[in-house]
Write an enzyme that holds these catalytic residues in place. Structure first.
Site, PDB file in Angstrom:
ATOM      1  N   CYS A  62      -0.795   7.805   8.326  1.00  0.00           N
ATOM      2  CA  CYS A  62      -2.183   8.154   8.668  1.00  0.00           C
ATOM      3  C   CYS A  62      -2.357   8.417  10.166  1.00  0.00           C
ATOM      4  O   CYS A  62      -3.099   9.301  10.578  1.00  0.00           O
ATOM      5  CB  CYS A  62      -3.137   7.021   8.288  1.00  0.00           C
ATOM      6  SG  CYS A  62      -3.342   6.797   6.534  1.00  0.00           S
TER       7      CYS A  62
ATOM      8  N   CYS B 213       8.355   1.304 -14.131  1.00  0.00           N
ATOM      9  CA  CYS B 213       8.045   0.732 -12.817  1.00  0.00           C
ATOM     10  C   CYS B 213       8.044   1.867 -11.786  1.00  0.00           C
ATOM     11  O   CYS B 213       8.321   3.022 -12.109  1.00  0.00           O
ATOM     12  CB  CYS B 213       9.033  -0.372 -12.440  1.00  0.00           C
ATOM     13  SG  CYS B 213      10.590   0.172 -11.717  1.00  0.00           S
TER      14      CYS B 213
ATOM     15  N   LEU C 206     -11.843   1.699  11.747  1.00  0.00           N
ATOM     16  CA  LEU C 206     -13.193   1.478  11.208  1.00  0.00           C
ATOM     17  C   LEU C 206     -13.740   2.686  10.453  1.00  0.00           C
ATOM     18  O   LEU C 206     -14.699   2.557   9.689  1.00  0.00           O
ATOM     19  CB  LEU C 206     -14.162   1.097  12.340  1.00  0.00           C
ATOM     20  CG  LEU C 206     -13.760  -0.154  13.144  1.00  0.00           C
ATOM     21  CD1 LEU C 206     -14.798  -0.425  14.230  1.00  0.00           C
ATOM     22  CD2 LEU C 206     -13.617  -1.371  12.245  1.00  0.00           C
TER      23      LEU C 206
ATOM     24  N   ASP D 287      -1.828  -9.627   5.613  1.00  0.00           N
ATOM     25  CA  ASP D 287      -1.797  -8.537   6.605  1.00  0.00           C
ATOM     26  C   ASP D 287      -1.393  -9.155   7.940  1.00  0.00           C
ATOM     27  O   ASP D 287      -1.807 -10.267   8.247  1.00  0.00           O
ATOM     28  CB  ASP D 287      -3.167  -7.863   6.726  1.00  0.00           C
ATOM     29  CG  ASP D 287      -3.076  -6.437   7.249  1.00  0.00           C
ATOM     30  OD1 ASP D 287      -3.540  -5.514   6.570  1.00  0.00           O
ATOM     31  OD2 ASP D 287      -2.507  -6.244   8.357  1.00  0.00           O
TER      32      ASP D 287
ATOM     33  N   ASN E 206       3.180   1.337   3.616  1.00  0.00           N
ATOM     34  CA  ASN E 206       4.558   1.705   3.973  1.00  0.00           C
ATOM     35  C   ASN E 206       5.480   1.522   2.772  1.00  0.00           C
ATOM     36  O   ASN E 206       5.219   0.701   1.882  1.00  0.00           O
ATOM     37  CB  ASN E 206       5.041   0.882   5.170  1.00  0.00           C
ATOM     38  CG  ASN E 206       5.113  -0.596   4.849  1.00  0.00           C
ATOM     39  OD1 ASN E 206       6.118  -1.066   4.306  1.00  0.00           O
ATOM     40  ND2 ASN E 206       4.050  -1.332   5.136  1.00  0.00           N
TER      41      ASN E 206
END
Ligand SMILES: [Zn+2]
Length: 287
Positions: free
Chosen positions: A204, A187, A73, A64, A133
């Site tokens: 989001c 796939c 959070l 990340d 993404n």
């Protein structure tokens, strides 16, 4: 008991696994010897990291490139209030260290790219896609198809989630099919050959997401990984599981291999991840 390599502390920690015939000390040993690359330490990655670490999957790689924001959070439960501003990989690694000292955590504070995907994925048995993404999703799919690496997919949108598993087992590495099926597995591109046009599927941050939703989806992904490492049970291969949190309903859609698939079909256009520009619709590059 002489052939067991679990020590007394491990026999205690994993006792509820060890007492089950389907797992036993041998299964627990397999988990401890297993390794998973988790791409994304956010909403999906959090519960996956937590449960894979608790289950004793011995080596976890976490990728990340973000830092923890307070707005994360509400759903990214591997991070705490004191972690705001810290790299997500550091916060996630601290969580794992505190939960289970058996686990080797390897942090990769980076974005997966066509240049880095090969060396990153090669270090691990399987990949859990907890990205947010399309560029990363298509890159992981194409690379995992081309290298026959198992890929565990999950995605969320507002109140809905989808989960499926791709063993990518085409016989190239000698690993036997879990179900003995001779047909080639599908796939992600078999179902979705190209990503939607940029801007047509908001993220989001734009549309919001129910905080508990990725918990369910990430846990199902982790369940699939644990079963795969154990070599037990039936995977969500060839099945796309759709979860609607508002209706509290699960629906299954069959996923079939597509002979015209650009990466795993009969005449694939994508022979290397360098054939694709991983942006926009993730289609084949013009040159
Ligand atoms: Zn395909």
């Amino acid at each position: 008991m002489s052939d067991l390599r679990l020590d007394a502390t491990q026999l205690d920690r994993y006792s509820r696994h060890v007492i089950m015939d389907e797992i036993g000390p041998e299964g627990q040993q397999r988990l401890l010897e297993g390794s998973v690359l988790i791409v994304g330490a956010g909403g999906l990655g959090s519960p996956a990291i937590q449960y894979l670490a608790a289950a004793g999957v011995g080596r976890l790689g976490i990728v990340d490139d973000d830092v923890v924001e307070r707005s994360n959070l509400q759903r990214q439960i591997v991070h705490g209030d004191a972690d705001v501003g810290r790299p997500k990989v550091e916060s996630a690694a601290d969580y794992v260290d505190q939960l289970n000292p058996d686990i080797d955590v390897e942090t990769h504070e980076a974005r997966v790219t066509a240049e880095t995907v090969g060396s990153l994925v090669a270090e691990y048995d399987v990949v859990l896609d907890a990205s947010d993404n399309f560029a990363t999703r298509y890159l992981l799919n194409d690379h995992c198809v081309l290298t026959e690496t198992p890929l565990f997919h999950g995605a969320i949108y507002r109140f809905e989630g989808q989960i499926t598993s791709f063993t990518n087992d085409r016989g190239g590495d000698g690993r036997s099919d879990t179900d003995g099926d001779e047909t080639s597995p599908p796939c992600y591109r078999c179902v979705f050959p190209e990503a939607p046009e940029p801007g047509t599927v908001p993220d989001c941050a734009t549309t919001g997401v129910l905080g508990v939703l990725p918990g369910t989806v990430g846990c199902i992904q982790a369940t699939e990984v644990v079963k795969y490492l154990l070599g037990k049970g039936g995977l969500l291969e060839g099945r796309l599981l759709l979860y609607d949190a508002m209706d509290m309903s699960f629906e299954e859609v069959p996923v079939r291999p597509n002979p015209a698939c650009p990466v795993c079909g009969d005449d694939p256009e994508i022979e290397s991840v360098s054939d694709v520009a991983y942006e926009g619709t993730c289609e084949i590059s013009a040159d």
